[in-house]
Every structure is written in structure tokens, then in C-alpha cells.
Write a protein that holds these residues in place. Structure first.
Motif, PDB file in Angstrom:
ATOM      1  N   PHE A  95       0.871  -1.175   0.000  1.00  0.00           N
ATOM      2  CA  PHE A  95       0.000   0.000   0.000  1.00  0.00           C
ATOM      3  C   PHE A  95       0.903   1.218   0.000  1.00  0.00           C
ATOM      4  O   PHE A  95       1.827   1.294   0.818  1.00  0.00           O
ATOM      5  N   SER A  98      -2.253   4.700   3.611  1.00  0.00           N
ATOM      6  CA  SER A  98      -3.239   3.936   4.363  1.00  0.00           C
ATOM      7  C   SER A  98      -4.384   3.515   3.450  1.00  0.00           C
ATOM      8  O   SER A  98      -4.941   4.331   2.717  1.00  0.00           O
ATOM      9  N   GLN A  99      -4.734   2.227   3.517  1.00  0.00           N
ATOM     10  CA  GLN A  99      -5.818   1.703   2.684  1.00  0.00           C
ATOM     11  C   GLN A  99      -7.175   1.916   3.314  1.00  0.00           C
ATOM     12  O   GLN A  99      -8.196   1.568   2.741  1.00  0.00           O
ATOM     13  N   ARG A 100      -7.207   2.505   4.514  1.00  0.00           N
ATOM     14  CA  ARG A 100      -8.463   2.643   5.245  1.00  0.00           C
ATOM     15  C   ARG A 100      -8.797   4.093   5.575  1.00  0.00           C
ATOM     16  O   ARG A 100      -9.662   4.350   6.391  1.00  0.00           O
ATOM     17  N   HIS A 132      -1.369  -1.987  -4.282  1.00  0.00           N
ATOM     18  CA  HIS A 132      -2.805  -2.262  -4.161  1.00  0.00           C
ATOM     19  C   HIS A 132      -3.526  -1.011  -3.700  1.00  0.00           C
ATOM     20  O   HIS A 132      -3.067  -0.295  -2.816  1.00  0.00           O
ATOM     21  N   GLY A 133      -4.687  -0.752  -4.291  1.00  0.00           N
ATOM     22  CA  GLY A 133      -5.462   0.438  -4.000  1.00  0.00           C
ATOM     23  C   GLY A 133      -6.262   0.371  -2.719  1.00  0.00           C
ATOM     24  O   GLY A 133      -6.398  -0.678  -2.087  1.00  0.00           O
ATOM     25  N   SER A 134      -6.830   1.495  -2.363  1.00  0.00           N
ATOM     26  CA  SER A 134      -7.636   1.637  -1.151  1.00  0.00           C
ATOM     27  C   SER A 134      -8.930   0.836  -1.261  1.00  0.00           C
ATOM     28  O   SER A 134      -9.558   0.768  -2.318  1.00  0.00           O
ATOM     29  N   TYR A 135      -9.357   0.269  -0.137  1.00  0.00           N
ATOM     30  CA  TYR A 135     -10.627  -0.453  -0.095  1.00  0.00           C
ATOM     31  C   TYR A 135     -11.824   0.489  -0.088  1.00  0.00           C
ATOM     32  O   TYR A 135     -12.953   0.063  -0.275  1.00  0.00           O
ATOM     33  N   ASP A 157      -3.338   7.934  -5.107  1.00  0.00           N
ATOM     34  CA  ASP A 157      -2.573   6.684  -5.149  1.00  0.00           C
ATOM     35  C   ASP A 157      -1.723   6.601  -6.417  1.00  0.00           C
ATOM     36  O   ASP A 157      -0.542   6.247  -6.374  1.00  0.00           O
ATOM     37  N   PHE A 171      -6.458  -2.149  -8.483  1.00  0.00           N
ATOM     38  CA  PHE A 171      -7.589  -1.702  -7.671  1.00  0.00           C
ATOM     39  C   PHE A 171      -8.825  -2.558  -7.920  1.00  0.00           C
ATOM     40  O   PHE A 171      -8.933  -3.244  -8.938  1.00  0.00           O
TER      41      PHE A 171
END
Length: 413
Positions: A95, A98-100, A132-135, A157, A171
Motif C-alpha cells: 500500500f 493507508s488503505q483505510r 494495491h489500492g484503497s478499499y 494513489d 484496484f
């Protein structure tokens, strides 16, 4: 590979063949790494100084299949490179923030320079790194304001990836949220990709196939193809195939996904990975930019199994792209080290040695995972017991203090 996505949950019993921990929700992944790449937090931590390359890193196999894992970037994105080397990876995912969280502090110039320097020192190519992208992002949301918020996070991102000199960005395509048709949301996703291309220089946007639950887009190859059809610059778009998502999608569809699932598990077929052929027919092999190597938690006519992954790492069509493990390590890097080593060994063995080698590797990894799973369960149990004891103690203290206060008040009356 032999497990499932990164999760802190431990099964009551682990089958001898393969341990499976893969939940089906897309947000369940990597809980052990929650907020690990929050660069806002990184700025307040002690800055990581480069250490001389004298640490005991595993020997990395020089091969055609670039196998790695989604490693932690805690403390700064530059640490992801070292963490990948520590498990013997030839490719890795991370990441870049932060992905969150919707917003994170910018990457510092120091972190960017350190990341690029370490990429060179450890010999990693940008084309073998799959961020990997954000959820949180949903580019298919028909609500304009919410979609714009997602796009801003998405674009941030992408720009971070270009700052780091990376070439790919993976993503999850998004969902209709029940407020639009899939065709409408697919058009919105493609529109966002087109706009992002105009605001970035060279990054390739990689769409991940999904498991097919609810309103989620991307379980069908046809949906991935439709997104790509709407993208103007097709040289900067691709697909990452997630083995577990493809396997789980069988529940939602019995067309292409069924073929993909069946042939992934076909250990006798001479047409190895015919699911890849199906992808090539419907989408095009030129768009395949990476794979996520994950088994499933729940059985669906069986599990994918180690034979599936042996096929993947011996198929010439999966050479020179990032093949990323998203399996749980129980905070023990030796698990990924063992799994990556196992996959590399499977890519090199002769057909006559396959069965014996597979059984040996399954036993090795299962034993290792059992051990760490048991330790984690024991630790969690101790923590829970201590927490309950502390809670009882605090309750008793509160009751005693209340009684004392009442007595004091009575005396004062």
C-alpha cells in the motif's frame, strides 16, 4: 498459495492438505496490516535509516516467474522493499498510503529517495511491483459526490506510484451500490480511468477480478473487457487475476468463471490453466499484468490446492509478471519465505517429481502454519483472559469506590 488471504482469524482445525482462511468480503483482507502505510503516521515515527546490505536475506531464485507477497510498508514505503527481500521475493505488492483512510500525508522526499535507492540495491524492477489500492474507493458509484471523493483518493494513489517510479497500480473496480445498472457503473469506472490517465504520466491501471457478490463489478471476464472497451488509452490498462476471486465467482456465474475454476484445479489436463486461455479469448492475454495467488476458505467442490499453483508457476503465460501471495503469515515472515521458496521449487521440478514434491511442500507449510496459528490462538486467549480479569477488577474497584463515596456522603449529611 497454500493458505488464503492475510487474516488474523484462526480455524479450529487445519486440514492436512491445505490451510484455508480466505473470507469472501473484499474488506477482510490484510487486517494484520491495517493502516500500516499511513504516511501521516510515518512522518511522526523515527525515520528509518538505511542499513548496510549485510543482513541475512534469503537467496532469491533467479527465474522466469516473479513470485512475491503483499508486504508491510509500516514506517515508510521504503521499508516494503527490504521486507520483500527478507522473504526472498522477486516481486511484491504494497500500500502506498493507508488503505483505510481517505486522506494521508504526502510522501516525504526522503522516503521517495530511499524507496528508489533500495529498489536498485535489491535489484527489483518496477514492473514486478503491484501496489494495491484503497478499499474505500468505488469508481462505479452513481452518486457524483461520492464518486468524486473516491476518484480523488484513487488519483492520489496513482500519483504516489509515479513519484516512486512504479509502473502498475491494482484496484477493485467498484459496485453499483444497487443504484445503477452494471452497464452504467462500468461506464463510470472507465470514465474515471480515462480522467486519471489525463492527470498522470505513464502509470498502468490494473483492474482486479472480483468474486461476484451482490452489486460488485468484475466477476465476469466480460465485465472486465467492457471496462477496457471504454478506456481510451488501452496501453495503460490491464487486469490482475485473483485466483480465489475467480474460484468464488463460480457461485455467481457458471459461464467463463466455471471454466476458469475447473481448469485451475485440473491436475491432469495437458491444457494447463485453460482458464487463462478463456481470459485470453475474452479479454486478451496482453492485458494480464499480474496474479494474486490465494486459495479459498470455503470449499466449493474442493479447494484450489497446491497443484493449481504449480500449474501457474510452470505456465509460460505467467512469466515476468508479479505473482503475489496475499496469505496470512501470523506475523512470522518465515511462512512467506517458505511459501515463496515452495513456489519457486514447483516452477523448476520435472513432471515426474511433481507429486512427491507437492506432498512434501504441503506437509512442510501446513506444519509451519499450524504452529504459528496455535501460538496466535494461545496469545489471543491469554489476552482475552487478562482483559476479562482486568475488567472484573475495575468493576470491583468502581463498586468499592461507590460504596466508600456513599458512606462519606452519609457521614457529611
Amino acid at each position: 498459495m497454500v493458505q488464503t488471504r492475510r487474516s488474523t482469524a484462526v480455524a479450529a482445525s487445519i486440514p492436512l492438505t491445505l490451510p484455508h482462511f480466505h473470507p469472501e468480503s473484499s474488506k477482510r483482507r490484510r487486517t494484520a496490516l491495517a493502516d500500516e502505510s499511513d504516511n501521516g503516521a510515518c512522518e511522526t515515527r523515527t525515520k528509518t535509516k538505511d542499513k548496510p546490505l549485510t543482513e541475512d536475506f534469503p537467496v532469491r531464485v533467479s527465474g522466469s516467474w516473479k513470485i512475491g507477497a503483499h508486504v508491510s510498508a509500516a514506517g515508510g514505503v521504503e521499508n516494503a522493499v527490504r521486507n520483500a527481500a527478507m522473504v526472498g521475493a522477486n516481486a511484491f505488492a504494497l500500500f502506498v498510503k493507508s488503505q483505510r483512510k481517505w486522506d494521508s500525508a504526502p510522501l516525504s522526499a526522503e522516503s521517495v529517495d530511499a524507496f528508489k535507492r533500495r529498489m536498485q540495491e535489491f535489484g527489483y524492477s518496477p514492473k514486478h511491483v503491484l501496489p494495491h489500492g484503497s478499499y474505500l474507493v468505488n469508481l462505479g458509484n452513481p452518486d457524483g459526490e461520492k464518486r468524486q471523493k473516491s476518484f480523488n483518493c484513487f488519483l492520489d494513489d496513482l500519483q504516489r506510484c509515479e513519484q516512486l517510479g512504479l509502473e502498475l497500480y491494482n484496484f477493485h473496480p467498484g459496485s453499483t451500490v444497487g443504484q445503477a445498472t452494471k452497464e452504467e457503473s462500468i461506464a463510470l469506472i472507465a470514465e474515471c480511468i480515462n480522467n486519471a490517465h489525463k492527470l498522470t504520466k505513464y502509470i498502468t491501471i490494473v483492474i482486479e477480478n472480483m468474486a461476484g457478490s451482490g452489486n460488485v463489478i468484475g466477476s465476469q471476464f466480460s465485465e472486465l473487457k467492457e471496462i477496457i472497451n471504454h478506456v481510451e488509452n488501452k496501453t495503460r490498462v490491464g487486469v490482475c487475476l485473483d485466483t480465489c476471486h475467480a474460484f468464488a465467482a463460480v457461485r455467481a456465474s457458471f459461464s467463463v468463471s466455471q471454466t476458469f475454476h475447473r481448469d485451475f484445479r485440473d491436475t491432469t489436463s495437458r491444457q494447463k490453466l485453460d482458464g487463462i486461455s478463456a481470459f485470453d479469448t475474452e479479454v486478451g492475454l496482453s492485458y494480464l499484468k499480474g496474479l494474486h495467488l490465494n486459495d479459498s476458505k470455503a470449499a466449493l467442490g474442493g479447494h484450489l490446492g497446491i497443484s493449481t499453483f504449480r500449474h501457474i508457476v510452470s505456465d509460460p503465460r505467467t512469466q515476468d509478471i508479479p505473482l503475489i501471495l496475499e496469505t496470512p503469515t501470523f506475523e512470522a515472515t518465515e511462512i512467506w519465505t517458505k511459501e515463496i521458496s515452495a513456489l519457486n521449487r514447483l516452477s523448476l521440478v520435472d513432471d515426474s517429481e511433481v507429486l512427491e514434491t507437492e506432498l512434501s511442500l504441503v506437509n512442510e507449510i501446513t506444519s509451519l502454519v499450524r504452529s504459528h496459528a496455535a501460538k496466535k490462538t494461545e496469545k489471543a486467549s491469554r489476552t482475552e483472559k487478562a482483559s476479562k480479569t482486568e475488567g472484573v477488577s475495575k468493576t470491583r474497584t468502581r463498586k468499592r469506590n461507590t460504596t466508600e463515596d456513599q458512606d462519606y456522603d452519609s457521614d457529611c449529611a
